[in-house]
Scaffold this motif. Structure first.
Motif, mmCIF file in Angstrom:
data_model
loop_
_atom_site.group_PDB
_atom_site.id
_atom_site.type_symbol
_atom_site.label_atom_id
_atom_site.label_comp_id
_atom_site.label_asym_id
_atom_site.label_seq_id
_atom_site.Cartn_x
_atom_site.Cartn_y
_atom_site.Cartn_z
ATOM 1 N N ARG B 71 -19.151 3.121 16.078
ATOM 2 C CA ARG B 71 -18.810 3.338 14.682
ATOM 3 C C ARG B 71 -19.427 2.268 13.805
ATOM 4 N NH1 ARG B 71 -12.844 3.571 13.107
ATOM 5 N NH2 ARG B 71 -12.884 5.416 14.445
ATOM 6 N N ASP B 72 -19.920 2.747 12.667
ATOM 7 C CA ASP B 72 -20.601 1.875 11.732
ATOM 8 C C ASP B 72 -20.395 2.518 10.375
ATOM 9 O OD1 ASP B 72 -22.328 0.385 10.184
ATOM 10 O OD2 ASP B 72 -24.104 1.493 10.861
ATOM 11 N N ALA B 73 -19.406 1.987 9.638
ATOM 12 C CA ALA B 73 -19.018 2.596 8.368
ATOM 13 C C ALA B 73 -18.661 4.059 8.600
ATOM 14 C CB ALA B 73 -20.109 2.437 7.336
ATOM 15 N N GLN B 74 -19.240 4.954 7.804
ATOM 16 C CA GLN B 74 -18.932 6.376 8.043
ATOM 17 C C GLN B 74 -19.687 6.936 9.225
ATOM 18 O OE1 GLN B 74 -20.926 5.499 5.373
ATOM 19 N NE2 GLN B 74 -20.117 6.373 3.473
ATOM 20 N N ARG B 75 -20.644 6.209 9.693
ATOM 21 C CA ARG B 75 -21.470 6.737 10.774
ATOM 22 C C ARG B 75 -20.796 6.592 12.122
ATOM 23 N NH1 ARG B 75 -25.286 3.610 7.687
ATOM 24 N NH2 ARG B 75 -25.724 4.992 5.948
ATOM 25 N N ARG B 76 -21.179 7.493 12.996
ATOM 26 C CA ARG B 76 -20.704 7.421 14.375
ATOM 27 C C ARG B 76 -21.911 7.457 15.289
ATOM 28 N NH1 ARG B 76 -17.279 6.252 11.700
ATOM 29 N NH2 ARG B 76 -15.093 6.910 11.596
ATOM 30 N N PRO B 77 -22.641 6.346 15.326
ATOM 31 C CA PRO B 77 -23.904 6.345 16.052
ATOM 32 C C PRO B 77 -23.704 6.644 17.533
ATOM 33 C CG PRO B 77 -23.234 4.123 15.509
ATOM 34 C CD PRO B 77 -22.308 5.029 14.784
ATOM 35 N N ARG B 78 -24.583 7.458 18.066
ATOM 36 C CA ARG B 78 -24.524 7.793 19.481
ATOM 37 C C ARG B 78 -25.477 6.900 20.242
ATOM 38 N NH1 ARG B 78 -21.467 10.950 16.722
ATOM 39 N NH2 ARG B 78 -20.332 12.510 17.932
ATOM 40 N N ARG B 79 -25.053 6.587 21.433
ATOM 41 C CA ARG B 79 -25.884 5.751 22.305
ATOM 42 C C ARG B 79 -26.002 6.462 23.645
ATOM 43 N NH1 ARG B 79 -23.379 0.045 24.085
ATOM 44 N NH2 ARG B 79 -24.688 -0.600 22.338
#
Lengths: 130, 130
Positions: B71-79
Motif C-alpha cells: 500500500r502506498d497512499a491510494q495505490r495498492r502496488p502489486r509485487r
DNA sequence: GAGTTCCATGACCTATTGGTTATATAGGGC
DNA sequence: GCCCTATATAACCAATAGGTCATGGAACTC
C-alpha cells in the motif's frame, strides 16, 4: 503435423499447456505416462471417476500436445509428449534468475535496513512495500 | 488478511498456480511485475479491457500466491512473489530429464531410420507408436 | 457371427471463468 | 468539507470446464 517449432514459441500453446497442468488428475496422468505409455483403462484405473471423464481429460492433454495417441488392437495407448513441458519450463526459467536473485536481494535489503536504521533515526513518507 | 505465507508449498497450490498461468493477460502481468512493482492502473494500461477485469486477474494471481499487495497512499502496488513459480518449476523439472532423453532418443531413431531405409525397402505391420 | 473389451461421443447438468457496467470505498489535495 | 484519483466490489451474462449416464463403434475371442 508440426512439432512446435523451436523457433516459434507461439504463446497460444502456453495457454493450453498451463491450463492442462492445472488439474491434479491430469498431472497424475502425466506422471503415470512418464514411466511409459499406457492404455486408457490403465490410466483410468487409479481414479474414482468414470471412463468418459478420463477420456475428456485425455482430450485436454492431447489438444495441449502433452500426449499422443497410438494404436494397438482395440487400445489407444497414450504416450507422453514432453515438448510443451519444455516450452512451459522455458517460460518459467525466465523467472528463475528472478527469484534466486530475489532471495539474495532480500537478504541484502534487510542488511541495508539494519545499517540505515542504525544511522538515521526517522525514515519518511510514501512507503513502498515493507 | 496478510502476506502470503512462506511456509506452505502444498500441492494444492499447483492447481491454482498453473491455472493462473494459463491466461496470457496474467502472464503478461507477471512479466511486467518481474521488472518491479506496479500499481493496478499501471498494470491495466497496456490492456484493452476494463479496470475491474484487471482487478479480477490480480485477485486470481493473488490467490495463487503469485503476487502480493502493498500500500502506498491510494495505490495498492502489486509485487511479484516468485515462490509458486519456483514450485511449478520444480514440478516441471521432474520431467526435464525425461524430455532431454527424449530428444536424444529421437535423434537416435532418426539415425536408425536413415540406416534402415538405406537397406530394407519396405517396413511392416503392428505399428506401435512411430 | 455373437459376445466382449476398449474406447469415443452425445446429451445433459452445474460450477467456474472472464468479461461487462455501475457503484462503493479509501485516501490525498485544496 | 469537497472533489478527484485509485481501487474494490456487486450484479449480471455467455462460454467453458468437469463431471454424469447412455450409447456407439471398432477390433479381438470363441
Amino acid at each position: 503435423m508440426e512439432l512446435t517449432g523451436y523457433g516459434s514459441p507461439s504463446p497460444g500453446h502456453l495457454d493450453a499447456t498451463f491450463a492442462a497442468l492445472a488439474d491434479p488428475t491430469r498431472r497424475a496422468i502425466l506422471a503415470r505416462l512418464a514411466s511409459g505409455e499406457a492404455s486408457v483403462s490403465e490410466l483410468a484405473e487409479p481414479f474414482a471417476m468414470s471412463q468418459p471423464a478420463i477420456s475428456k481429460h485425455l482430450k485436454v492433454l492431447e489438444r495441449a500436445g502433452l500426449i499422443s495417441r497410438g494404436r494397438d488392437a482395440q487400445r489407444r495407448p497414450r504416450r507422453l509428449e514432453a515438448a510443451p513441458l519444455a516450452e512451459a519450463t522455458r517460460w518459467l526459467e525466465h523467472y528463475r534468475q528472478f527469484w534466486e536473485e530475489n532471495f539474495q536481494a532480500l537478504d541484502a535489503v534487510l542488511e541495508d535496513l539494519k545499517e540505515q536504521e542504525a544511522r538515521r533515526p526517522t525514515p519518511r513518507k510514501r512507503r513502498k512495500h515493507p
